[in-house]
Write an enzyme that holds these catalytic residues in place. Structure first.
Site, PDB file in Angstrom:
ATOM      1  N   ALA A  83       1.318  -1.633  -0.335  1.00 58.60           N
ATOM      2  CA  ALA A  83       0.273   0.192  -0.155  1.00 58.60           C
ATOM      3  C   ALA A  83       0.964   1.482  -0.131  1.00 58.60           C
ATOM      4  O   ALA A  83       1.689   1.417   1.176  1.00 58.60           O
ATOM      5  CB  ALA A  83      -0.831   0.555   1.299  1.00 58.60           C
ATOM      6  N   CYS A  84       0.097   2.052  -1.440  1.00 62.52           N
ATOM      7  CA  CYS A  84       1.175   3.610  -1.276  1.00 62.52           C
ATOM      8  C   CYS A  84       1.609   4.063   0.508  1.00 62.52           C
ATOM      9  O   CYS A  84       0.000   4.130   0.608  1.00 62.52           O
ATOM     10  CB  CYS A  84       0.825   4.572  -2.176  1.00 62.52           C
ATOM     11  SG  CYS A  84       1.562   5.929  -2.206  1.00 62.52           S
ATOM     12  N   ILE A  85       2.646   4.572   0.849  1.00 64.57           N
ATOM     13  CA  ILE A  85       2.228   5.033   2.227  1.00 64.57           C
ATOM     14  C   ILE A  85       1.871   6.793   2.325  1.00 64.57           C
ATOM     15  O   ILE A  85       0.952   6.959   3.291  1.00 64.57           O
ATOM     16  CB  ILE A  85       4.122   5.332   2.625  1.00 64.57           C
ATOM     17  CG1 ILE A  85       3.676   5.804   4.345  1.00 64.57           C
ATOM     18  CG2 ILE A  85       4.889   6.606   1.916  1.00 64.57           C
ATOM     19  CD1 ILE A  85       4.958   5.487   4.763  1.00 64.57           C
ATOM     20  N   ALA A  88      -1.639   6.035   1.996  1.00 64.17           N
ATOM     21  CA  ALA A  88      -1.883   5.183   3.350  1.00 64.17           C
ATOM     22  C   ALA A  88      -2.560   5.542   4.458  1.00 64.17           C
ATOM     23  O   ALA A  88      -3.352   6.014   5.419  1.00 64.17           O
ATOM     24  CB  ALA A  88      -1.127   4.135   3.642  1.00 64.17           C
TER      25      ALA A  88
END
Lengths: 138, 116
Positions: A83-85, A88
């Site tokens: 998941a893209c930080i 997220a």
């Protein structure tokens, strides 16, 4: 004209479960791709797609549990799910190290998903023979 | 293999355009050739003098101004969309190339992506 070369796919999911069909369509694609002899290099969750990695999703018992269904698929086939930080953190998807860093009350990232930067997506773009996007758009 | 990131969402009211811009910056940061195309309502990104503080948002003009610094090759805008939204020379952001968003344009790129 048939291309028999197997592909390696990076799948990007930007639609959230239960508000779009993107995670469901992507999972159906991923299963079909493996059945046909292709490989899935990685799955990257971006934008609203990060909700797929939440450990706190609790749908009614007679509805599919898309986060669990995806997590089982990733574990069974040893496919990294990232998941893209930035996506997220904005949306409240938190792993233990981000919980500590931002002094938050809880973390909720479902295993085996991980949180990482857009570099993971760039690397998938470069390494995979195809990158496919699953959007929630209307 | 040049990538074209397409922004077809207006700058305010949706977050996907900002996330598309981040994708373009990220490719450029890893030395991957990338250009941006604004089309449809997305051309509103290119309007000069945006004042979004009234809606508690940051101006996307500043973000976009950083594109050449990050190494984004071209900022393209669909000519017809600009006309439809009244974005003509006096209000069009500097450094934007007007083009026709058609198959010929897309054929110049090995892949295209939207943020959603």
């Amino acid at each position: 004209m048939t291309n028999l070369e197997p592909h390696s796919f990076t799948l990007v999911i930007t639609g959230a479960p239960y508000s779009t069909q993107a995670p469901q369509t992507a999972l159906a694609f991923a299963r079909a791709a493996l059945d046909a002899g292709h490989t899935i290099d990685r799955v990257f969750l971006y934008g609203d797609g990060v909700h797929l990695a939440s450990d706190l999703v609790a749908p009614p018992s007679d509805e599919p549990h898309w986060p669990k269904n995806w997590a089982k698929f990733l574990e069974k086939h040893n496919v990294p799910g990232v998941a893209c930080i930035a996506s997220a953190l904005r949306r409240g998807l938190i792993d233990p190290s981000e919980q500590k860093r931002y002094e938050l009350s809880a973390s909720n990232l479902m295993a085996p998903f991980a949180i990482a930067g857009l570099g993971e997506w760039v690397e998938g773009n470069v390494k995979s023979s195809r990158t496919l996007y699953f959007h929630g758009g209307v | 293999m040049p990538t074209l990131i397409i922004i077809d969402q207006p700058p305010y009211g949706a977050w996907s355009g900002r996330e598309a811009l981040d994708m373009a910056f990220s490719l450029a940061a890893f030395d991957q050739p990338v250009s941006l195309l604004f089309t449809g309502a997305g051309v509103n990104w290119l309007r000069k003098g945006q004042t979004p503080s009234a809606i508690e948002q940051k101006s996307v003009e500043k973000n976009l101004a950083a594109a050449p610094v990050f190494g984004i090759e071209q900022i393209l805008a669909d000519r017809n969309s600009c006309e439809r939204y009244g974005i003509t020379a006096p209000v069009l952001t500097d450094g934007v190339t007007l083009t026709d968003a058609n198959a010929n344009l897309l054929a110049q790129f090995s892949q295209t992506a939207f943020a959603g």
